[in-house]
Structures are given as structure tokens and as C-alpha cells.
Design a protein around this motif. Sequence first.
Motif, mmCIF file in Angstrom:
data_model
loop_
_atom_site.group_PDB
_atom_site.id
_atom_site.type_symbol
_atom_site.label_atom_id
_atom_site.label_comp_id
_atom_site.label_asym_id
_atom_site.label_seq_id
_atom_site.Cartn_x
_atom_site.Cartn_y
_atom_site.Cartn_z
ATOM 1 N N ILE A 49 -8.706 2.217 -3.274
ATOM 2 C CA ILE A 49 -7.377 1.613 -3.208
ATOM 3 C C ILE A 49 -7.171 0.928 -1.859
ATOM 4 N N GLN A 50 -7.543 1.607 -0.786
ATOM 5 C CA GLN A 50 -7.353 1.032 0.548
ATOM 6 C C GLN A 50 -8.280 -0.145 0.784
ATOM 7 N N GLU A 51 -9.454 -0.083 0.198
ATOM 8 C CA GLU A 51 -10.397 -1.201 0.373
ATOM 9 C C GLU A 51 -9.920 -2.451 -0.365
ATOM 10 N N ILE A 84 7.456 2.163 0.458
ATOM 11 C CA ILE A 84 7.228 3.007 1.632
ATOM 12 C C ILE A 84 5.897 3.736 1.507
ATOM 13 N N ILE A 85 5.626 4.272 0.321
ATOM 14 C CA ILE A 85 4.357 4.982 0.097
ATOM 15 C C ILE A 85 3.181 4.053 0.324
ATOM 16 N N ALA A 86 3.238 2.863 -0.278
ATOM 17 C CA ALA A 86 2.140 1.922 -0.146
ATOM 18 C C ALA A 86 1.946 1.482 1.301
ATOM 19 N N LEU A 89 0.111 3.973 3.293
ATOM 20 C CA LEU A 89 -1.318 3.984 2.988
ATOM 21 C C LEU A 89 -2.002 2.691 3.416
ATOM 22 N N GLY A 90 -1.215 1.735 3.925
ATOM 23 C CA GLY A 90 -1.791 0.487 4.412
ATOM 24 C C GLY A 90 -2.143 -0.506 3.333
ATOM 25 N N ALA A 272 3.387 10.682 2.756
ATOM 26 C CA ALA A 272 4.218 9.495 2.981
ATOM 27 C C ALA A 272 5.673 9.775 2.623
ATOM 28 N N VAL A 273 5.891 10.475 1.532
ATOM 29 C CA VAL A 273 7.252 10.819 1.126
ATOM 30 C C VAL A 273 7.888 11.771 2.139
#
Length: 298
Positions: A49-51, A84-86, A89-90, A272-273
Motif C-alpha cells: 500500500i505504501q509503495e 487522516i488515516i491515509a 500512513l503516507g 492513526a485513529v
Amino acid sequence: MIGGLSRALCLAVALPSVALAEDPCADWVPQPKPQNASRDIVGQELDVIQERGFMSFAVYEDFPPYSYEEKGQPTGIDIEIARIIAEDLGVEARFNFVAAGENLDADLRNNIWQGPIIGGAVSNVMMRVPYDSAFTCRVEQVVFTGQYMTESLAIAYDTRAYPETPPVPLYFRFDPVAVQNDSIADFYLSNLAGGQLAPNIRRFPTMAGAMAALDQGAVKAVMGPRSQVEFWDIPFVEVHEPPLPGLAKSSWTLGVGVNFRYRPLAYSVDDAVRYALEDGRIPAIFEAYGVTFREPER
């Protein structure tokens, strides 16, 4: 909204309390594992996901103030929390607006761990998932995490119709009240006092329709989740939470669901939450939408 979400919330408030509070899963007998449940697993791991730079969120369609489209853009409380969550996670948040299924099990199956029967795909995270410790034992394919608010049932009422005291449910033996069709409020009022309220219940496909009926004077009150009845700014309308006799729970915790295969993702989402609750970003979102924020049980 008809179906899954309303029934999902109904499940969350209707489940009886578990006798063994120390272990809510003590009396649960594990069932056979579902078959053919792994056809859509590409791109779900946290590092992937981050990649790739984005993550997908399943949100209920046409569901203000939580998730809806305004001028073609996703908006709402759940949309802002997902962003906010996303961001934490960047990555970028992308949204899959989904219709409610028959029940919460179906919503989680279609959107988190298996995918719909025809078309579509699973999402990385599903927003607005009711949390109940006993229910989590039944759905082993989902991690229930990221609790971000407490929801409750409330009544919005016309102060001109009730100038002295706010109405309680039994008032609706005589006065018309609006509810969203097939919702917790609908089930509750329909069965209260042996069905005596049924002739005065006015059902609408959406809470927006129910609140419009209150605004136009077609009903004297609306019963539903507090966030939804508070969102509509209508003159002479106030909101209160009366005692609800016979209802196991009148409030419930809401969080998110993540596929059980991806624990690192679930941990990161919950972090994150938690950060956004602690630093006030999530409470500020509720304030911006004119909705009362209540801390979740975490």
C-alpha cells in the motif's frame, strides 16, 4: 439507507451482554472456515500500500453526515477520518461508495475479506463498523479496530409541538414520528408497547427525508442516530436522548474493519485513529459538521 448499515447498527445494540465479561468469546464454537475466500488479496499488505501510494476505503453511499458526495467530491465525517488515516500512513485515500447489504456480515464479506459476487473488489479498510465484543468472535475474517466515536439513539423534535417537555417514545401513540425505514428506531418503535405506536410511524428511505418531513410539519419528531438528526439545521428543532425502555443498548461504539490477513495494516490504522483522537483532529471534524462528538470505548 435501507438494509445493511441499519441492520448492522441494530445488531450492535440488540446483542445481549455476555455473561463472561472477561472472555466474550468463551461460549463461541468456531465454525468451518469459508471456502474460496482468497481471490482478491493483491495490494493489501501495508508495505505494498505504501509503495503504490494509495489505500482504499469502503464507505456507505448517500449517508450524511458520514459519507456522501457534494459537487462530485467525497465528503463527510467518515471521509475526513479516512483521509487522516491515509495521511498518517503516507498515502492517498481513495473511496469506494458502497450500498448496504442485508446485514453486517454481508457488508464485511463483500467489502473486506471476500468481495462482491459480481464486479467490484475488496477495500483496505471499511469505515463505520459497529463494534461488539461478542460479534467479533463470529467474524474471524475481520479485525475490528480503530474505534473513533460513540453513537447513540436520539429524538429530534419540534419545540413548538412540545414547548414544555421533550417527547419520550410513548408520546408517539398519539403524535406522528418519522424514522428511516428498516432502522433501529423503526424496529424499536414498531415493537414498543405491543405495537401501539405503529399507526403513527412514518417511514422514509433516508434520514434526510425524515428530517425534511419534520421541517415541513408533517411529523412532530424524528428518531434516529444522534449524529444524523443533529446534522440538519432546522429552526425550532432540538435534540435529546430520552430513556428507551426495553432496548438492550441505546449507544454503541463505531470503528473500522480490516482483513484479518493484514494485521500490520490494522495496527497502523488503529494508531492513526488514536493519535487523531488524542490531538483533537477527530473531535474537530465532528464540530465542523455540527455534530456532538463522544469518545469511543477503546
